[in-house]
Write a protein that holds these residues in place. Structure first.
Motif, PDB file in Angstrom:
ATOM      1  N   THR A 197       0.844  -1.187   0.000  1.00 29.22           N
ATOM      2  CA  THR A 197       0.000   0.000   0.000  1.00 29.22           C
ATOM      3  C   THR A 197       0.882   1.241   0.000  1.00 29.22           C
ATOM      4  OG1 THR A 197      -1.703  -1.189   1.241  1.00 29.22           O
ATOM      5  CG2 THR A 197      -1.871   1.203   1.190  1.00 29.22           C
ATOM      6  N   MET A 198       0.640   2.125  -0.961  1.00 29.57           N
ATOM      7  CA  MET A 198       1.416   3.362  -1.086  1.00 29.57           C
ATOM      8  C   MET A 198       0.623   4.585  -0.623  1.00 29.57           C
ATOM      9  SD  MET A 198       4.078   1.931  -2.173  1.00 29.57           S
ATOM     10  CE  MET A 198       5.170   3.259  -2.594  1.00 29.57           C
ATOM     11  N   ALA A 199      -0.701   4.570  -0.771  1.00 26.66           N
ATOM     12  CA  ALA A 199      -1.554   5.690  -0.356  1.00 26.66           C
ATOM     13  C   ALA A 199      -2.930   5.134  -0.036  1.00 26.66           C
ATOM     14  CB  ALA A 199      -1.646   6.725  -1.472  1.00 26.66           C
ATOM     15  N   PRO A 200      -3.627   5.698   0.917  1.00 23.25           N
ATOM     16  CA  PRO A 200      -3.368   6.930   1.650  1.00 23.25           C
ATOM     17  C   PRO A 200      -2.245   6.747   2.672  1.00 23.25           C
ATOM     18  CG  PRO A 200      -5.333   5.900   2.523  1.00 23.25           C
ATOM     19  CD  PRO A 200      -4.880   5.074   1.345  1.00 23.25           C
ATOM     20  N   ALA A 201      -1.751   7.868   3.161  1.00 24.05           N
ATOM     21  CA  ALA A 201      -0.599   7.865   4.064  1.00 24.05           C
ATOM     22  C   ALA A 201      -0.832   7.025   5.315  1.00 24.05           C
ATOM     23  CB  ALA A 201      -0.232   9.296   4.446  1.00 24.05           C
ATOM     24  N   ILE A 202      -2.059   6.993   5.824  1.00 26.62           N
ATOM     25  CA  ILE A 202      -2.345   6.242   7.054  1.00 26.62           C
ATOM     26  C   ILE A 202      -2.139   4.738   6.864  1.00 26.62           C
ATOM     27  CG2 ILE A 202      -4.830   5.968   6.665  1.00 26.62           C
ATOM     28  CD1 ILE A 202      -5.125   6.603   9.727  1.00 26.62           C
ATOM     29  N   ASP A 203      -2.316   4.238   5.647  1.00 23.68           N
ATOM     30  CA  ASP A 203      -2.156   2.804   5.370  1.00 23.68           C
ATOM     31  C   ASP A 203      -0.834   2.475   4.680  1.00 23.68           C
ATOM     32  OD1 ASP A 203      -4.651   2.202   6.430  1.00 23.68           O
ATOM     33  OD2 ASP A 203      -5.657   2.577   4.520  1.00 23.68           O
ATOM     34  N   ARG A 204      -0.020   3.479   4.411  1.00 28.04           N
ATOM     35  CA  ARG A 204       1.247   3.272   3.702  1.00 28.04           C
ATOM     36  C   ARG A 204       2.128   2.276   4.464  1.00 28.04           C
ATOM     37  NH1 ARG A 204       4.120   6.179  -0.237  1.00 28.04           N
ATOM     38  NH2 ARG A 204       6.339   5.738  -0.144  1.00 28.04           N
ATOM     39  N   GLY A 205       2.729   1.353   3.732  1.00 24.53           N
ATOM     40  CA  GLY A 205       3.620   0.366   4.336  1.00 24.53           C
ATOM     41  C   GLY A 205       2.968  -0.968   4.633  1.00 24.53           C
ATOM     42  N   GLN A 206       1.643  -1.068   4.522  1.00 32.02           N
ATOM     43  CA  GLN A 206       0.993  -2.366   4.691  1.00 32.02           C
ATOM     44  C   GLN A 206       1.346  -3.235   3.491  1.00 32.02           C
ATOM     45  OE1 GLN A 206      -3.209  -1.783   5.113  1.00 32.02           O
ATOM     46  NE2 GLN A 206      -3.014  -0.754   7.078  1.00 32.02           N
ATOM     47  N   ILE A 207       1.608  -4.510   3.758  1.00 33.03           N
ATOM     48  CA  ILE A 207       1.990  -5.433   2.683  1.00 33.03           C
ATOM     49  C   ILE A 207       1.122  -6.680   2.765  1.00 33.03           C
ATOM     50  CG2 ILE A 207       3.836  -6.894   1.782  1.00 33.03           C
ATOM     51  CD1 ILE A 207       5.817  -4.828   2.880  1.00 33.03           C
ATOM     52  N   LEU A 208       0.607  -7.101   1.611  1.00 30.02           N
ATOM     53  CA  LEU A 208      -0.105  -8.368   1.484  1.00 30.02           C
ATOM     54  C   LEU A 208       0.771  -9.308   0.672  1.00 30.02           C
ATOM     55  CD1 LEU A 208      -3.693  -7.204   0.523  1.00 30.02           C
ATOM     56  CD2 LEU A 208      -2.915  -8.014   2.748  1.00 30.02           C
ATOM     57  N   LEU A 209       0.929 -10.516   1.147  1.00 28.27           N
ATOM     58  CA  LEU A 209       1.695 -11.531   0.439  1.00 28.27           C
ATOM     59  C   LEU A 209       0.792 -12.726   0.201  1.00 28.27           C
ATOM     60  CD1 LEU A 209       4.381 -12.693  -0.621  1.00 28.27           C
ATOM     61  CD2 LEU A 209       4.795 -13.523   1.707  1.00 28.27           C
ATOM     62  N   MET A 210       0.581 -13.072  -1.069  1.00 29.23           N
ATOM     63  CA  MET A 210      -0.237 -14.225  -1.408  1.00 29.23           C
ATOM     64  C   MET A 210       0.641 -15.272  -2.066  1.00 29.23           C
ATOM     65  SD  MET A 210      -3.577 -14.696  -3.827  1.00 29.23           S
ATOM     66  CE  MET A 210      -2.649 -14.903  -5.333  1.00 29.23           C
ATOM     67  N   ARG A 211       0.545 -16.489  -1.559  1.00 33.94           N
ATOM     68  CA  ARG A 211       1.220 -17.629  -2.168  1.00 33.94           C
ATOM     69  C   ARG A 211       0.209 -18.763  -2.219  1.00 33.94           C
ATOM     70  NH1 ARG A 211       6.843 -20.630  -0.599  1.00 33.94           N
ATOM     71  NH2 ARG A 211       6.760 -22.024  -2.370  1.00 33.94           N
ATOM     72  N   ASP A 212      -0.179 -19.125  -3.430  1.00 35.89           N
ATOM     73  CA  ASP A 212      -1.228 -20.122  -3.661  1.00 35.89           C
ATOM     74  C   ASP A 212      -2.509 -19.661  -2.967  1.00 35.89           C
ATOM     75  OD1 ASP A 212       0.508 -21.733  -5.210  1.00 35.89           O
ATOM     76  OD2 ASP A 212       1.394 -22.522  -3.365  1.00 35.89           O
ATOM     77  N   ARG A 213      -3.026 -20.381  -1.996  1.00 36.22           N
ATOM     78  CA  ARG A 213      -4.274 -20.012  -1.310  1.00 36.22           C
ATOM     79  C   ARG A 213      -4.005 -19.349   0.048  1.00 36.22           C
ATOM     80  NH1 ARG A 213      -8.608 -19.544  -3.759  1.00 36.22           N
ATOM     81  NH2 ARG A 213      -9.825 -20.127  -1.967  1.00 36.22           N
ATOM     82  N   ASP A 214      -2.762 -19.081   0.367  1.00 39.84           N
ATOM     83  CA  ASP A 214      -2.408 -18.439   1.634  1.00 39.84           C
ATOM     84  C   ASP A 214      -2.217 -16.942   1.424  1.00 39.84           C
ATOM     85  OD1 ASP A 214      -2.343 -20.861   3.053  1.00 39.84           O
ATOM     86  OD2 ASP A 214      -0.271 -21.226   2.443  1.00 39.84           O
ATOM     87  N   LEU A 215      -2.818 -16.137   2.292  1.00 37.95           N
ATOM     88  CA  LEU A 215      -2.694 -14.693   2.226  1.00 37.95           C
ATOM     89  C   LEU A 215      -2.253 -14.179   3.589  1.00 37.95           C
ATOM     90  CD1 LEU A 215      -3.162 -12.112   0.526  1.00 37.95           C
ATOM     91  CD2 LEU A 215      -5.473 -12.055   1.472  1.00 37.95           C
ATOM     92  N   TRP A 216      -1.178 -13.408   3.600  1.00 41.26           N
ATOM     93  CA  TRP A 216      -0.617 -12.873   4.832  1.00 41.26           C
ATOM     94  C   TRP A 216      -0.573 -11.361   4.750  1.00 41.26           C
ATOM     95  CZ3 TRP A 216       0.449 -16.075   8.836  1.00 41.26           C
ATOM     96  CH2 TRP A 216       0.505 -17.438   8.550  1.00 41.26           C
ATOM     97  N   ALA A 217      -0.869 -10.697   5.864  1.00 46.26           N
ATOM     98  CA  ALA A 217      -0.792  -9.241   5.957  1.00 46.26           C
ATOM     99  C   ALA A 217       0.328  -8.870   6.915  1.00 46.26           C
ATOM    100  CB  ALA A 217      -2.112  -8.669   6.455  1.00 46.26           C
ATOM    101  N   PHE A 218       1.178  -7.970   6.469  1.00 45.65           N
ATOM    102  CA  PHE A 218       2.245  -7.431   7.300  1.00 45.65           C
ATOM    103  C   PHE A 218       1.905  -5.967   7.557  1.00 45.65           C
ATOM    104  CE2 PHE A 218       3.955 -10.910   4.912  1.00 45.65           C
ATOM    105  CZ  PHE A 218       4.765 -11.574   5.806  1.00 45.65           C
ATOM    106  N   MET A 219       1.734  -5.627   8.823  1.00 45.27           N
ATOM    107  CA  MET A 219       1.359  -4.270   9.213  1.00 45.27           C
ATOM    108  C   MET A 219       2.539  -3.620   9.923  1.00 45.27           C
ATOM    109  SD  MET A 219      -1.762  -4.506   8.274  1.00 45.27           S
ATOM    110  CE  MET A 219      -3.177  -3.835   9.039  1.00 45.27           C
ATOM    111  N   PRO A 220       2.850  -2.371   9.597  1.00 46.68           N
ATOM    112  CA  PRO A 220       4.002  -1.701  10.205  1.00 46.68           C
ATOM    113  C   PRO A 220       3.928  -1.612  11.735  1.00 46.68           C
ATOM    114  CG  PRO A 220       3.122  -0.394   8.395  1.00 46.68           C
ATOM    115  CD  PRO A 220       2.187  -1.536   8.622  1.00 46.68           C
TER     116      PRO A 220
END
Length: 88
Positions: free
Chosen positions: A32-55
């Motif tokens: 996530t690049m914008a909005p600024a409040i959510d900037r830096g959140q990352i979603l990683l999907m591999r096959d059927r697995d989805l992971w969220a990395f929050m700052p």
């Protein structure tokens, strides 16, 4: 960069911007690049697995593909979209 604009009947449009790295439809990283409040959140999907990395959290969170983390787009839809092939 990919942008998604959500328009509601009452109110201003909500614009979100993402940086996507993808290898096929089963391995995707969405930052996530914008909005600024959510900037830096990352979603990683591999096959059927989805992971969220929050700052602000120390550990990643496993999510169902149907869950909406931010905005009106389901995470799985965003991670599996073929933006290069389906959109101009």
């Amino acid at each position: 960069m990919t942008g998604i604009t959500t328009t509601k009947a009452s109110g201003e449009p909500e614009v979100r911007e993402y940086r996507l790295l993808s290898k096929g439809n089963t391995r995707t990283l969405v930052q996530t690049m914008a909005p600024a409040i959510d900037r830096g959140q990352i979603l990683l999907m591999r096959d059927r697995d989805l992971w969220a990395f929050m700052p602000n959290l120390s550990q990643p969170i496993r999510l169902p593909l149907s869950q909406r983390l931010t905005g009106q787009v389901a995470n799985g839809d965003l991670a599996r979209a073929n933006f290069v092939g389906d959109y101009e």
